[in-house]
Design a protein around this motif. Structure first.
Motif, PDB file in Angstrom:
ATOM      1  N   ALA A  74      96.112  -1.379  40.371  1.00 12.77           N
ATOM      2  CA  ALA A  74      95.026  -0.403  40.187  1.00 12.77           C
ATOM      3  C   ALA A  74      95.473   1.002  40.541  1.00 12.77           C
ATOM      4  O   ALA A  74      94.959   1.987  39.993  1.00 12.77           O
ATOM      5  CB  ALA A  74      93.821  -0.809  41.024  1.00 12.77           C
ATOM      6  N   GLY A  75      96.435   1.133  41.458  1.00  9.36           N
ATOM      7  CA  GLY A  75      96.877   2.458  41.877  1.00  9.36           C
ATOM      8  C   GLY A  75      97.557   3.237  40.776  1.00  9.36           C
ATOM      9  O   GLY A  75      97.521   4.481  40.770  1.00  9.36           O
ATOM     10  N   PHE A  76      98.191   2.557  39.810  1.00  9.07           N
ATOM     11  CA  PHE A  76      98.852   3.265  38.717  1.00  9.07           C
ATOM     12  C   PHE A  76      97.857   3.990  37.811  1.00  9.07           C
ATOM     13  O   PHE A  76      98.187   4.993  37.190  1.00  9.07           O
ATOM     14  CB  PHE A  76      99.674   2.284  37.862  1.00  9.07           C
ATOM     15  CG  PHE A  76     100.944   1.836  38.517  1.00  9.07           C
ATOM     16  CD1 PHE A  76     102.012   2.709  38.674  1.00  9.07           C
ATOM     17  CD2 PHE A  76     101.081   0.534  38.978  1.00  9.07           C
ATOM     18  CE1 PHE A  76     103.189   2.292  39.268  1.00  9.07           C
ATOM     19  CE2 PHE A  76     102.262   0.117  39.573  1.00  9.07           C
ATOM     20  CZ  PHE A  76     103.318   0.993  39.729  1.00  9.07           C
ATOM     21  N   TYR A  77      96.607   3.488  37.761  1.00  5.39           N
ATOM     22  CA  TYR A  77      95.647   4.004  36.786  1.00  5.39           C
ATOM     23  C   TYR A  77      94.369   4.540  37.436  1.00  5.39           C
ATOM     24  O   TYR A  77      93.357   4.710  36.758  1.00  5.39           O
ATOM     25  CB  TYR A  77      95.296   2.901  35.773  1.00  5.39           C
ATOM     26  CG  TYR A  77      96.498   2.461  34.985  1.00  5.39           C
ATOM     27  CD1 TYR A  77      96.959   3.210  33.909  1.00  5.39           C
ATOM     28  CD2 TYR A  77      97.201   1.309  35.331  1.00  5.39           C
ATOM     29  CE1 TYR A  77      98.079   2.817  33.187  1.00  5.39           C
ATOM     30  CE2 TYR A  77      98.319   0.913  34.620  1.00  5.39           C
ATOM     31  CZ  TYR A  77      98.755   1.665  33.543  1.00  5.39           C
ATOM     32  OH  TYR A  77      99.857   1.294  32.834  1.00  5.39           O
ATOM     33  N   GLY A  78      94.423   4.812  38.716  1.00 11.22           N
ATOM     34  CA  GLY A  78      93.281   5.427  39.391  1.00 11.22           C
ATOM     35  C   GLY A  78      92.067   4.536  39.476  1.00 11.22           C
ATOM     36  O   GLY A  78      90.930   5.023  39.421  1.00 11.22           O
ATOM     37  N   GLY A  79      92.277   3.241  39.621  1.00 11.77           N
ATOM     38  CA  GLY A  79      91.154   2.315  39.735  1.00 11.77           C
ATOM     39  C   GLY A  79      90.668   2.166  41.163  1.00 11.77           C
ATOM     40  O   GLY A  79      91.431   2.350  42.119  1.00 11.77           O
ATOM     41  N   HIS A  80      89.388   1.853  41.324  1.00 14.47           N
ATOM     42  CA  HIS A  80      88.771   1.662  42.636  1.00 14.47           C
ATOM     43  C   HIS A  80      88.417   0.186  42.800  1.00 14.47           C
ATOM     44  O   HIS A  80      87.578  -0.345  42.072  1.00 14.47           O
ATOM     45  CB  HIS A  80      87.517   2.521  42.782  1.00 14.47           C
ATOM     46  CG  HIS A  80      87.794   3.990  42.686  1.00 14.47           C
ATOM     47  ND1 HIS A  80      88.240   4.740  43.755  1.00 14.47           N
ATOM     48  CD2 HIS A  80      87.714   4.846  41.629  1.00 14.47           C
ATOM     49  CE1 HIS A  80      88.401   5.991  43.381  1.00 14.47           C
ATOM     50  NE2 HIS A  80      88.101   6.090  42.092  1.00 14.47           N
TER      51      HIS A  80
END
Length: 415
Positions: free
Chosen positions: A263-269
């Protein structure tokens, strides 16, 4: 000195300020009185000296008119004996002394002059010398008395202000400080200043427990189209009753690392939304593409990483994933409406993932996204209108492969 004044009692501070203020005002008035009295004294002395000089000049003018110098000398001596003049002298028009009487020494001497007239003509000049020591002494004594009075008045103001401040202000502040003091504060040494005491007791209060929360209003980010990647943890549901607590904690920690890293690669929460369900929320747009496309990339990355890690561990990392679309975001503690609205989307994705589809599923709303339809391949499924994520087109497949290798390197050794 400043620290001592700051830590002093409030009554002492107010009294000292009032006393110093009174003293400064009094000294200003004393200085004004000194200037005024000196000016008035000079004016009076000048008028008196000029009058004496004119008086003796008239007397001498009559005697000088007859040329009787003995009479002139006698007049000078009689004038010195009968007046306050200490010395008197007469000079002709060329400055030669024609006669003088008396002798005076010391400080505070002043000379006054008047012309000696014989008819309309000036025959000479008379000079008298007066001593102003008595007047100057009286003036200095008067100023010293005013200075002493100002000091006494300042002390009176200091005492009155301290008593009034102690009775009206300091004692009240002390009572208020004692009323809010906690038990542990009673054993600590407190400053003498009542305001510092009150501040000390207020700082010791648990203000977070006494202050009610207030909402900050809605967040515009929660009212944008949001893509949701739902992950149903199939294997965790099977291990919950079989693994011990330590093993279960290590297992869930590994799952968390995988999903969180992807998720960190694509700005996910990331957020836990069900007992065995995780949701990663994507909103807005970025360099990585639309929210739905980034959710699909994250799903592919989670599946690829979990399969690679699963080969080197004894436990399974099975999970079902689906990507959905919502008109609102996940909400937060200050605005619960978006979170309530998105529950229907989460329920739909949960129902879909409970059937354990083997591939990443895409909702109809996600399939309609321009980035999703143009950057990856999909095919219809037997689960309603949902499509199956097949693969990504170039160059996005290369990017995902690099992200896969980087994630595996970061995760290190498996369980």
């Amino acid at each position: 000195m400043s620290n001592r004044f700051r830590d002093a009692s409030l009554s002492h501070q107010l009294a000292l300020i009032a006393g110093l203020g009174c003293l400064l005002i009094s000294l200003a008035l004393v200085a004004l009185a000194a200037t005024s009295s000196r000016h008035m004294q000079k004016v009076q002395q000048a008028e008196f000296g000029d009058a004496l000089a004119q008086q003796i000049s008239r007397r001498i003018g009559v005697a000088l008119e007859t040329g009787d110098l003995l009479n002139v000398a006698a007049s000078l001596h009689r004038f010195v004996e009968s007046s306050s003049a200490g010395k008197v002298a007469i000079f002709d028009v060329e400055g030669r002394a024609l006669g003088e009487a008396g002798e005076i020494d010391g400080e505070f001497l002043a000379d006054y002059r008047a012309p000696v007239l014989i008819g309309p003509d000036v025959a000479g000049e008379v000079v008298i010398t007066l001593s102003t020591a008595v007047a100057e002494t009286a003036r200095i004594r008067f100023l010293l008395s005013l200075f002493g009075l100002s000091i006494v008045l300042s002390l009176i103001v200091y005492a009155f202000t301290r008593k009034a401040a102690l009775a009206l202000l300091a004692s009240r502040l002390q009572r208020q400080a004692r009323s809010i003091a906690l038990e542990e504060n009673s054993k600590t040494a407190l400053p003498a200043n009542e305001l510092l005491q009150l501040q000390h007791h207020i700082n010791a209060l648990p203000m977070d427990l006494l202050r009610a929360r207030t909402g900050t209003g809605s967040n515009p980010a929660n009212y944008r189209d949001t893509a949701v990647l739902y992950l149903h943890l199939i294997s965790l549901a099977d291990y919950i009753d079989t693994l011990d607590e330590a093993s279960l904690h290590r297992y869930t920690d590994r799952l968390h690392q995988i999903v969180y890293a992807a998720a960190g690669f694509y700005g996910g929460h990331l957020q836990v939304v069900r007992q065995f369900g995780l949701a990663v929320f994507f909103s807005g747009s970025s360099n990585g593409g639309s929210a739905a496309f980034r959710a699909a990339c994250c799903a592919w990355l989670v599946r690829s990483v979990s399969k690679a890690v699963e080969k080197k561990m004894s436990l399974s990392l099975g999970m079902a994933m689906a990507v959905g679309q919502s008109e609102l975001g996940r909400g937060d503690e200050t605005d619960i409406y978006p979170g309530l609205y998105i529950q229907s989307t989460l329920d739909e994705l949960q129902t879909l993932c409970t059937s354990k589809p083997p591939q990443v599923m895409l909702s109809p709303g996600a399939c309609e996204d321009i980035d999703v339809s143009s950057r990856l391949e999909q095919r219809p499924s037997e689960l309603g209108d949902y499509a199956i994520l097949e693969e990504f087109l170039n160059p996005y497949d290369d990017l995902l492969e690099r992200q896969l290798r980087l994630t595996l390197k970061r995760l290190g050794n498996p369980l």
